[in-house]
Design a protein around this motif. Structure first.
Motif, mmCIF file in Angstrom:
data_model
loop_
_atom_site.group_PDB
_atom_site.id
_atom_site.type_symbol
_atom_site.label_atom_id
_atom_site.label_comp_id
_atom_site.label_asym_id
_atom_site.label_seq_id
_atom_site.Cartn_x
_atom_site.Cartn_y
_atom_site.Cartn_z
ATOM 1 N N THR A 246 0.779 -1.317 -0.161
ATOM 2 C CA THR A 246 -0.102 -0.150 0.124
ATOM 3 C C THR A 246 0.692 1.136 -0.097
ATOM 4 O O THR A 246 0.532 2.167 -0.708
ATOM 5 N N ILE A 247 1.862 1.362 0.783
ATOM 6 C CA ILE A 247 2.861 2.457 0.797
ATOM 7 C C ILE A 247 3.590 2.592 -0.586
ATOM 8 O O ILE A 247 3.757 3.596 -1.016
ATOM 9 N N ALA A 248 3.914 1.383 -1.256
ATOM 10 C CA ALA A 248 4.662 1.544 -2.294
ATOM 11 C C ALA A 248 3.776 1.838 -3.471
ATOM 12 O O ALA A 248 4.274 2.829 -4.319
ATOM 13 N N ALA A 252 4.410 5.203 -5.518
ATOM 14 C CA ALA A 252 4.372 5.311 -7.162
ATOM 15 C C ALA A 252 3.554 6.301 -7.688
ATOM 16 O O ALA A 252 3.840 7.022 -8.516
ATOM 17 N N LYS A 253 2.227 6.346 -7.117
ATOM 18 C CA LYS A 253 1.329 7.237 -7.693
ATOM 19 C C LYS A 253 1.683 8.658 -7.674
ATOM 20 O O LYS A 253 1.582 9.530 -8.258
ATOM 21 N N THR A 259 1.864 0.700 -11.842
ATOM 22 C CA THR A 259 2.655 -0.215 -11.425
ATOM 23 C C THR A 259 1.361 -1.443 -11.109
ATOM 24 O O THR A 259 0.899 -1.820 -10.121
ATOM 25 N N PRO A 260 1.119 -1.985 -12.562
ATOM 26 C CA PRO A 260 0.036 -2.956 -12.618
ATOM 27 C C PRO A 260 0.168 -4.164 -11.845
ATOM 28 O O PRO A 260 -0.679 -4.831 -11.313
ATOM 29 N N GLY A 261 1.503 -4.606 -11.830
ATOM 30 C CA GLY A 261 1.789 -5.986 -11.260
ATOM 31 C C GLY A 261 1.680 -5.779 -9.601
ATOM 32 O O GLY A 261 1.077 -6.695 -8.873
#
Length: 290
Positions: A246-248, A252-253, A259-261
């Motif tokens: 969730t943090i990642a 990223a956003k 980051t679809p994966g």
């Protein structure tokens, strides 16, 4: 200068924290401990660790303070406020947050610490319960070069692959890159095992073949066999992996990245948690595929 007489205060003695603290004990460092559930520190206390009744008490009596707690809100709780580390630690104390947390929070801790002449590093780790027990963790560090070098005698007890990634927050960003890598990989490991079974193969032999090739990874070689044995004990909790992803994803956003994966893995792990597996190890993801 860090010596074997330097008192290390350790906050958070869960699955990984307890083993990390124990390794410091074995190396001869005096250890003070605090955790919300005292029973979790029982083994450390039996081997000579000094129990402290609060974060405040531990901070005031330690030369180096290591935190290994669960969530960013836990990090905020132990570092900030009147009863927190930064208000109660002595000048020139070293504080090392080894929790996987928000890069922005690591920067906040660094800045606040600097105002009080306290030296701060963010140093999340990878390697799970095995790496923690064996002292072979990968340690990803953010902060000042001179402080990093002074802490090497401690880091070398806890891990092997120890790298300064840059300024404050860089360790956390590196750990998030690590978790993004694992996220998609875990899906692949689960799909590969189920595929091998459906094809009528011996999945153990399949793992033996593919673990040393181009598909090789920690998840494949260490967690794959646990999946086959039905061993879902936590080396790393599902709930904590959800937190990390969730943090990642949020980070990223913020940077405008797709980051679809990561998004797929987070969705699957949330589904797994909803089925009652939040306190299982991350290898329990195989249950969604079988």
């Amino acid at each position: 200068m860090i010596t074997k007489q330097s008192v290390i205060g350790f906050i958070g003695t869960g699955v990984m924290g307890k083993s990390m603290a124990r390794n410091l004990q074995k190396e001869g460092f005096p250890l003070h401990v605090y955790t919300r559930t005292k029973e979790k520190a029982a083994e450390l206390i039996e081997h000579g660790a000094v129990w402290k009744n609060s974060v405040q008490e531990l901070a005031a009596s330690s030369d180096v303070i290591i935190t290994m707690v669960g969530y960013p809100q836990d990090v905020e709780e132990v570092y900030f406020g009147e009863a927190g580390i930064l208000e109660n630690a002595k000048e020139h104390t070293y504080v090392i947050d080894m929790t996987t947390s928000k890069p922005s929070l690591a920067v906040d801790i660094y800045r606040k610490a600097k105002e009080k002449n306290i030296f701060a590093l963010d140093a999340p780790v990878s390697g799970g319960d095995i790496g923690a027990k064996n002292g072979t963790l990968a340690i990803m560090v953010g902060g000042d070069e001179d402080v990093f070098q002074r802490m090497m005698p401690i880091f070398e007890v806890l891990g092997e692959n120890i790298r300064l990634q840059g300024g404050a927050g860089s360790g956390q960003h590196t750990k998030l890159a690590n978790q993004i890598t694992i996220a998609s990989n875990m899906i692949g490991v689960c799909e590969a095992i189920v595929y091998a079974k459906k094809a009528g193969l011996n999945p153990e032999k399949v793992l033996e073949s593919i673990s040393t090739g181009a598909a090789g990874s920690f998840s494949l070689s260490k967690l794959g066999p646990r999946m086959l044995k039905g061993d879902f004990a936590p080396g790393f909790y599902v709930k904590h992996f959800i937190k990390d992803m969730t943090i990642a994803l949020e980070s990223a956003k913020e940077m405008g990245l797709s980051t679809p994966g990561l998004e797929l893995s987070l969705r699957l792990y949330k589904e797994l948690a909803e089925k009652g597996e939040a306190d299982s190890g991350t290898q329990a993801l195989i249950k969604l595929f079988e």
